[in-house]
Design a protein around this motif. Structure first.
Motif, PDB file in Angstrom:
ATOM      1  N   ASP A 386     -18.939 -25.374  -4.507  1.00  0.00           N
ATOM      2  CA  ASP A 386     -20.340 -25.103  -4.803  1.00  0.00           C
ATOM      3  C   ASP A 386     -21.197 -26.095  -4.022  1.00  0.00           C
ATOM      4  O   ASP A 386     -20.716 -26.721  -3.058  1.00  0.00           O
ATOM      5  N   ALA A 387     -22.429 -26.274  -4.424  1.00  0.00           N
ATOM      6  CA  ALA A 387     -23.363 -27.112  -3.670  1.00  0.00           C
ATOM      7  C   ALA A 387     -22.954 -28.579  -3.652  1.00  0.00           C
ATOM      8  O   ALA A 387     -23.430 -29.346  -2.796  1.00  0.00           O
ATOM      9  N   TYR A 388     -22.069 -28.992  -4.577  1.00  0.00           N
ATOM     10  CA  TYR A 388     -21.729 -30.403  -4.699  1.00  0.00           C
ATOM     11  C   TYR A 388     -20.300 -30.722  -4.259  1.00  0.00           C
ATOM     12  O   TYR A 388     -19.835 -31.844  -4.441  1.00  0.00           O
ATOM     13  N   SER A 389     -19.609 -29.761  -3.678  1.00  0.00           N
ATOM     14  CA  SER A 389     -18.213 -29.975  -3.315  1.00  0.00           C
ATOM     15  C   SER A 389     -18.057 -30.862  -2.086  1.00  0.00           C
ATOM     16  O   SER A 389     -17.034 -31.523  -1.930  1.00  0.00           O
ATOM     17  N   GLY A 390     -19.053 -30.839  -1.207  1.00  0.00           N
ATOM     18  CA  GLY A 390     -18.986 -31.661  -0.002  1.00  0.00           C
ATOM     19  C   GLY A 390     -17.944 -31.146   0.975  1.00  0.00           C
ATOM     20  O   GLY A 390     -17.183 -30.212   0.700  1.00  0.00           O
ATOM     21  N   ILE A 391     -17.889 -31.786   2.117  1.00  0.00           N
ATOM     22  CA  ILE A 391     -16.954 -31.344   3.157  1.00  0.00           C
ATOM     23  C   ILE A 391     -15.504 -31.608   2.735  1.00  0.00           C
ATOM     24  O   ILE A 391     -14.592 -30.873   3.112  1.00  0.00           O
ATOM     25  N   ALA A 392     -15.289 -32.655   1.916  1.00  0.00           N
ATOM     26  CA  ALA A 392     -13.925 -32.955   1.455  1.00  0.00           C
ATOM     27  C   ALA A 392     -13.372 -31.804   0.619  1.00  0.00           C
ATOM     28  O   ALA A 392     -12.202 -31.421   0.759  1.00  0.00           O
ATOM     29  N   GLY A 393     -14.206 -31.257  -0.246  1.00  0.00           N
ATOM     30  CA  GLY A 393     -13.763 -30.133  -1.060  1.00  0.00           C
ATOM     31  C   GLY A 393     -13.403 -28.932  -0.210  1.00  0.00           C
ATOM     32  O   GLY A 393     -12.417 -28.233  -0.478  1.00  0.00           O
ATOM     33  N   ILE A 394     -14.175 -28.696   0.823  1.00  0.00           N
ATOM     34  CA  ILE A 394     -13.913 -27.556   1.708  1.00  0.00           C
ATOM     35  C   ILE A 394     -12.608 -27.761   2.471  1.00  0.00           C
ATOM     36  O   ILE A 394     -11.809 -26.835   2.635  1.00  0.00           O
ATOM     37  N   VAL A 395     -12.359 -28.995   2.921  1.00  0.00           N
ATOM     38  CA  VAL A 395     -11.111 -29.287   3.631  1.00  0.00           C
ATOM     39  C   VAL A 395      -9.911 -29.009   2.732  1.00  0.00           C
ATOM     40  O   VAL A 395      -8.939 -28.373   3.146  1.00  0.00           O
ATOM     41  N   ILE A 396      -9.964 -29.489   1.485  1.00  0.00           N
ATOM     42  CA  ILE A 396      -8.854 -29.255   0.552  1.00  0.00           C
ATOM     43  C   ILE A 396      -8.649 -27.766   0.333  1.00  0.00           C
ATOM     44  O   ILE A 396      -7.518 -27.264   0.338  1.00  0.00           O
ATOM     45  N   TRP A 397      -9.743 -27.029   0.136  1.00  0.00           N
ATOM     46  CA  TRP A 397      -9.631 -25.592  -0.100  1.00  0.00           C
ATOM     47  C   TRP A 397      -8.985 -24.903   1.100  1.00  0.00           C
ATOM     48  O   TRP A 397      -8.073 -24.075   0.942  1.00  0.00           O
ATOM     49  N   ILE A 398      -9.444 -25.231   2.305  1.00  0.00           N
ATOM     50  CA  ILE A 398      -8.912 -24.583   3.514  1.00  0.00           C
ATOM     51  C   ILE A 398      -7.435 -24.907   3.696  1.00  0.00           C
ATOM     52  O   ILE A 398      -6.608 -24.020   3.966  1.00  0.00           O
ATOM     53  N   ASN A 399      -7.064 -26.170   3.527  1.00  0.00           N
ATOM     54  CA  ASN A 399      -5.658 -26.547   3.699  1.00  0.00           C
ATOM     55  C   ASN A 399      -4.760 -25.876   2.666  1.00  0.00           C
ATOM     56  O   ASN A 399      -3.635 -25.485   2.961  1.00  0.00           O
ATOM     57  N   ARG A 400      -5.264 -25.742   1.438  1.00  0.00           N
ATOM     58  CA  ARG A 400      -4.500 -25.041   0.417  1.00  0.00           C
ATOM     59  C   ARG A 400      -4.349 -23.566   0.779  1.00  0.00           C
ATOM     60  O   ARG A 400      -3.282 -22.970   0.592  1.00  0.00           O
ATOM     61  N   TYR A 401      -5.410 -22.976   1.323  1.00  0.00           N
ATOM     62  CA  TYR A 401      -5.373 -21.565   1.737  1.00  0.00           C
ATOM     63  C   TYR A 401      -4.321 -21.367   2.822  1.00  0.00           C
ATOM     64  O   TYR A 401      -3.516 -20.434   2.769  1.00  0.00           O
ATOM     65  N   PHE A 402      -4.308 -22.256   3.821  1.00  0.00           N
ATOM     66  CA  PHE A 402      -3.321 -22.137   4.900  1.00  0.00           C
ATOM     67  C   PHE A 402      -1.900 -22.256   4.346  1.00  0.00           C
ATOM     68  O   PHE A 402      -1.014 -21.469   4.691  1.00  0.00           O
ATOM     69  N   LYS A 403      -1.697 -23.238   3.498  1.00  0.00           N
ATOM     70  CA  LYS A 403      -0.365 -23.464   2.936  1.00  0.00           C
ATOM     71  C   LYS A 403       0.107 -22.271   2.122  1.00  0.00           C
ATOM     72  O   LYS A 403       1.253 -21.825   2.254  1.00  0.00           O
ATOM     73  N   ASP A 404      -0.786 -21.750   1.272  1.00  0.00           N
ATOM     74  CA  ASP A 404      -0.418 -20.615   0.418  1.00  0.00           C
ATOM     75  C   ASP A 404      -0.114 -19.362   1.231  1.00  0.00           C
ATOM     76  O   ASP A 404       0.613 -18.477   0.765  1.00  0.00           O
ATOM     77  N   ASN A 405      -0.680 -19.276   2.438  1.00  0.00           N
ATOM     78  CA  ASN A 405      -0.478 -18.093   3.281  1.00  0.00           C
ATOM     79  C   ASN A 405       0.513 -18.338   4.412  1.00  0.00           C
ATOM     80  O   ASN A 405       0.594 -17.555   5.360  1.00  0.00           O
ATOM     81  N   GLY A 406       1.283 -19.441   4.323  1.00  0.00           N
ATOM     82  CA  GLY A 406       2.337 -19.704   5.293  1.00  0.00           C
ATOM     83  C   GLY A 406       1.837 -20.027   6.684  1.00  0.00           C
ATOM     84  O   GLY A 406       2.549 -19.800   7.676  1.00  0.00           O
ATOM     85  N   ILE A 407       0.606 -20.542   6.781  1.00  0.00           N
ATOM     86  CA  ILE A 407       0.027 -20.891   8.086  1.00  0.00           C
ATOM     87  C   ILE A 407       0.227 -22.380   8.329  1.00  0.00           C
ATOM     88  O   ILE A 407      -0.191 -23.220   7.536  1.00  0.00           O
ATOM     89  N   ASP A 408       0.896 -22.706   9.433  1.00  0.00           N
ATOM     90  CA  ASP A 408       1.231 -24.102   9.739  1.00  0.00           C
ATOM     91  C   ASP A 408       0.034 -24.786  10.395  1.00  0.00           C
ATOM     92  O   ASP A 408       0.008 -25.012  11.611  1.00  0.00           O
ATOM     93  N   LEU A 409      -0.954 -25.081   9.578  1.00  0.00           N
ATOM     94  CA  LEU A 409      -2.163 -25.715  10.101  1.00  0.00           C
ATOM     95  C   LEU A 409      -2.837 -26.502   8.980  1.00  0.00           C
ATOM     96  O   LEU A 409      -3.023 -25.997   7.883  1.00  0.00           O
ATOM     97  N   GLN A 410      -3.152 -27.745   9.253  1.00  0.00           N
ATOM     98  CA  GLN A 410      -3.898 -28.587   8.314  1.00  0.00           C
ATOM     99  C   GLN A 410      -5.069 -29.199   9.069  1.00  0.00           C
ATOM    100  O   GLN A 410      -4.901 -29.671  10.208  1.00  0.00           O
ATOM    101  N   VAL A 411      -6.241 -29.195   8.472  1.00  0.00           N
ATOM    102  CA  VAL A 411      -7.450 -29.675   9.144  1.00  0.00           C
ATOM    103  C   VAL A 411      -7.988 -30.912   8.427  1.00  0.00           C
ATOM    104  O   VAL A 411      -7.571 -31.230   7.317  1.00  0.00           O
TER     105      VAL A 411
END
Length: 452
Positions: A386-411
């Protein structure tokens, strides 16, 4: 004043006498009714007495069905499977109880018995009527709960009896159970508003006599029917959970293995009262899955699994990850809405929205996670954007998304693609949005920005 030699403590003690009364004792100094109940102190501190074995029992199919639409036979059988899988041969999830009156009740009981599970054992719940024992006996159930209301609120106001009349009827019913070869589990309804020394203990003493004569257990369930029990040291009876349990074990001479606590959450104390019951001498605490039960609910089974582990330092073989499977089943198959902030099973129980917390999780999840929820419950910590998650929250969300979908990528936070996702998030709230970003929304943005 009578005294007797206590076989439990091996000393002479006062023998508490049955007191018949003309008028009910409603403890108006504690329960004025037109005011919030009061906590009155007698400053009596009793010692802890943790039993050798601790057990969790279940009332999902009994008390748990009294506050919602009945489960189907198929749902009962599947939930029973889950309870068995959670117990995992440990014997900690000792038994569960069923209604036995309707055609559907009986079908569910028989199908669960056919599974042949050692744990949890199938038990029943019946009214204090002789004819009900025939139902239990015909179903092949070895143990049944029997309602024996013990407060004057119930004896005088509901049953329209005197204490002596109630005692006589209860003892006759228990005798009938023993004659039928069925272990009676006496449900002392409303014990936290009962005359402990004038009715509860004398009644228990009579039950222990019947037990010795029959050479069969007579179990006691102490029922905090309105959630009025208190764990606070020095609180006076009838509200003191430590004094109730200590008194039943030491003055009633009830073996801990025959004593069970049943609590409700009306004053937010279901879990702590159940834990106190364990610590002061009751081997069993009665629970329901997700805490579903009358009014504010029962003690949640999953909460007591966690309390068990904290007290013992081990799960003793229970398969704790099944808790998450149970929660998913209730949400997806039964359609039960679990409040998102519910510990261990709610969608948000290990989630954060705060950017500063997300930054800590990104560096080391142990900073802001209660334990390794990914390993133990199959639910790693997550962030809600949400508005208070910051860039750190977005990084965690994206990395979790990649991991859950078998994508070998961490940002990381410096990745310009992450910055683009954050710009999109910021634009949503600059436009006046006041709800969190859903996972489906963010997936589409990430897929577009990263070219997935």
């Amino acid at each position: 004043m009578n005294v007797k030699f206590n076989q439990k403590t091996h000393i002479l003690e006062i023998e508490y006498q049955f007191r018949d009364v003309e008028e009910p004792n409603l403890f108006r100094n504690i329960y004025p009714y037109n005011e919030v109940p009061r906590l009155v102190f007698n400053h009596r501190i009793v010692p802890m007495n943790v039993p050798e074995r601790l057990y969790i029992t279940d009332t999902t199919f009994r008390d748990g069905q009294q506050s919602r639409s009945p489960y189907t036979v198929e749902q009962i059988c599947r939930i029973y499977d889950y309870l068995h899988e959670l117990d995992n041969g440990s014997g900690v999830i000792l038994h569960t109880e069923f209604f036995v009156y309707s055609k559907q009740d009986k079908e569910a009981v028989l199908k669960c018995l056919e599974k042949g599970y050692d744990f949890p054992k199938v038990t029943a719940w019946i009214r204090a009527k002789k004819e009900d024992f025939e139902i239990v006996k015909n179903l092949g159930i070895k143990e049944t709960g029997i309602l024996v209301s013990c407060s004057d609120y119930h004896i005088f106001k509901k049953l329209k009896m005197t204490r002596s009349q109630a005692l006589k009827q209860y003892l006759e019913i228990v005798s009938s159970a023993l004659e039928a070869g069925i272990i009676p589990r006496c449900h002392f309804e409303d014990i936290t508003r009962a005359d402990f020394y004038g009715f509860v203990l004398p009644f228990i003493n009579e039950l222990m006599k019947l037990s010795k004569e029959a050479k069969m257990p007579v179990k006691i369930r102490a029922c905090d029917t309105l959630g009025l029990g208190s764990p606070i040291p020095g609180v006076a009876l009838p509200r003191s959970v430590p004094q109730i349990i200590y008194g039943i074990v030491n003055y009633g001479e009830v073996p801990s293995e025959w004593l069970e606590w049943h609590g409700h959450n009306d004053f937010y104390k279901a879990v702590i009262n159940s834990t106190m019951a364990w610590l002061y001498g009751a081997s069993m605490v009665n629970t329901s899955l997700l805490g579903i039960g009358e009014r504010t609910g029962n003690t949640p089974l999953e909460a007591m699994v966690m309390e068990y582990i904290q007290i013992r330092g081990t799960a003793d073989g229970m398969n704790v990850a099944v808790i998450s499977e149970i929660a998913d089943y209730f949400k997806k198959e039964i359609g039960y809405e679990i409040p998102p902030m519910t510990p261990f099973v709610g969608d948000n129980f290990n989630a954060t929205r705060a950017g500063i917390h997300a930054d800590g999780l990104m560096k080391d999840e142990e900073i802001y996670n209660i334990f390794d929820t990914g390993k133990i419950l199959g639910r790693p910590p997550k962030v809600i954007i949400d508005a208070y998650s910051g860039i750190a929250g977005i990084v965690i969300w994206i990395n979790r998304y990649f991991k859950d979908n078998g994508i070998d990528l961490q940002v990381d936070k410096k990745d310009p693609r992450v910055q683009k996702v954050k710009e999109w998030v910021d634009s949503q709230y600059q436009s006046g949005r006041n709800t969190s970003i859903s996972d489906d929304e963010l997936k589409e943005v990430v897929k577009e920005v990263f070219g997935i």
